[in-house]
Design an enzyme around this catalytic site. Structure first.
Site, short mmCIF file in Angstrom:
data_model
loop_
_atom_site.label_atom_id
_atom_site.label_comp_id
_atom_site.label_asym_id
_atom_site.label_seq_id
_atom_site.Cartn_x
_atom_site.Cartn_y
_atom_site.Cartn_z
N SER A 109 -3.65 -1.20 -4.57
CA SER A 109 -2.92 -2.58 -4.98
C SER A 109 -3.51 -3.05 -6.04
O SER A 109 -4.51 -2.62 -6.56
CB SER A 109 -2.89 -3.43 -3.79
N ARG A 140 -9.34 -11.85 -4.24
CA ARG A 140 -9.45 -10.16 -4.40
C ARG A 140 -9.70 -10.17 -5.96
O ARG A 140 -9.99 -8.98 -6.19
CB ARG A 140 -8.07 -9.60 -4.09
N HIS A 182 -15.36 -7.24 -2.58
CA HIS A 182 -14.98 -8.50 -3.03
C HIS A 182 -16.29 -9.38 -2.56
O HIS A 182 -16.49 -10.60 -2.96
CB HIS A 182 -13.61 -9.33 -2.42
N HIS A 237 -8.36 0.70 -6.77
CA HIS A 237 -7.65 -0.06 -5.82
C HIS A 237 -6.19 0.24 -6.00
O HIS A 237 -5.60 0.38 -6.85
CB HIS A 237 -7.88 -1.53 -6.21
N ASP A 289 -25.80 -3.30 -4.95
CA ASP A 289 -27.00 -2.77 -5.14
C ASP A 289 -27.33 -1.34 -4.92
O ASP A 289 -28.21 -0.70 -5.66
CB ASP A 289 -27.91 -3.83 -4.07
N TYR A 318 0.84 -1.32 -0.08
CA TYR A 318 -0.17 -0.13 0.12
C TYR A 318 0.92 1.38 0.15
O TYR A 318 0.40 2.20 -0.14
CB TYR A 318 -0.80 -0.22 1.33
N ASN A 365 -13.65 2.93 -3.57
CA ASN A 365 -12.65 1.84 -3.14
C ASN A 365 -13.23 1.30 -1.90
O ASN A 365 -13.22 1.92 -0.89
CB ASN A 365 -11.37 2.37 -2.81
C1 DQA Z 1 -7.91 -2.58 -1.59
C2 DQA Z 1 -7.80 -4.00 -2.17
C3 DQA Z 1 -8.82 -4.78 -1.50
O1 DQA Z 1 -8.55 -6.20 -1.72
C4 DQA Z 1 -8.18 -4.79 0.13
O2 DQA Z 1 -9.24 -5.52 0.97
C5 DQA Z 1 -8.37 -3.22 0.62
C6 DQA Z 1 -7.70 -2.31 -0.35
C7 DQA Z 1 -6.84 -1.63 -2.52
O3 DQA Z 1 -7.12 -0.38 -2.40
O4 DQA Z 1 -6.14 -2.15 -2.92
O5 DQA Z 1 -8.59 -2.97 1.78
O6 DQA Z 1 -9.15 -2.20 -1.82
#
Ligand code: DQA
Length: 143
Positions: A101, A110, A79, A99, A86, A22, A73
């Site tokens: 990551s 993921r 997931h 995201h 909805d 991150y 985000n």
């Molecule tokens: C995330 C990716 C998700 O899989 C993870 O649970 C997060 C951060 C990202 O910004 O990379 O909390 O959304």
């Protein structure tokens, strides 16, 4: 142009999450950058973060009125939260999923997003810059 940026669960502790994944940036620092990019791109942004799914759903509802774009985000909710899907299905404004990551290159669970088919764009694995790209896609849709 008004854009809501809705960050979800665990993103409040961004600075404490694996820096290799991150980047070590705090949520405050991320939001400061987002507000600066908004000025650059000439849009008005409201950043929100919560760890409560119901509150996130209510913010999605609030975003149905009066915003021109939504950047989401939802963190891990991405997931599995059909409630968030909805809620966002009702959005009239274009949606961009971000995201930090590279969710496609991490654990198998993921790779699935409940938002599939709803979002105009998806930006993954670009760190904080992904939010800049999301704002750009909303403010300069042809670019
Ligand atoms: C995330 C990716 C998700 O899989 C993870 O649970 C997060 C951060 C990202 O910004 O990379 O909390 O959304």
């Amino acid at each position: 142009m008004r854009i809501d940026v809705l960050n979800g669960v665990n993103l409040d502790l961004l600075a404490r999450r694996d820096p290799g994944v991150y980047g070590g940036l705090s949520l405050d620092e991320l939001e400061t950058r987002i507000y600066a990019w908004a000025v650059e791109l000439g849009c008005s942004v409201r950043c929100r973060q919560t760890n409560h799914e119901g509150e996130y759903v209510e913010w999605c509802h609030a975003a149905l009125e009066g915003v021109d774009g939504i950047v989401v985000n939802p963190g891990a909710w991405t997931h599995y939260s059909w409630a968030i899907r909805d809620a966002l299905e009702l959005a009239g404004a274009p949606l961009v999923e971000v995201h930090l990551s590279d969710v496609e290159g991490r654990e198998e669970w993921r790779r699935h997003s409940v938002l599939e088919g709803l979002t105009a764009h998806r930006v993954v694995g670009r760190g904080p810059e992904g939010y800049r790209e999301a704002l750009r896609l909303l403010t300069e849709p042809a670019g």
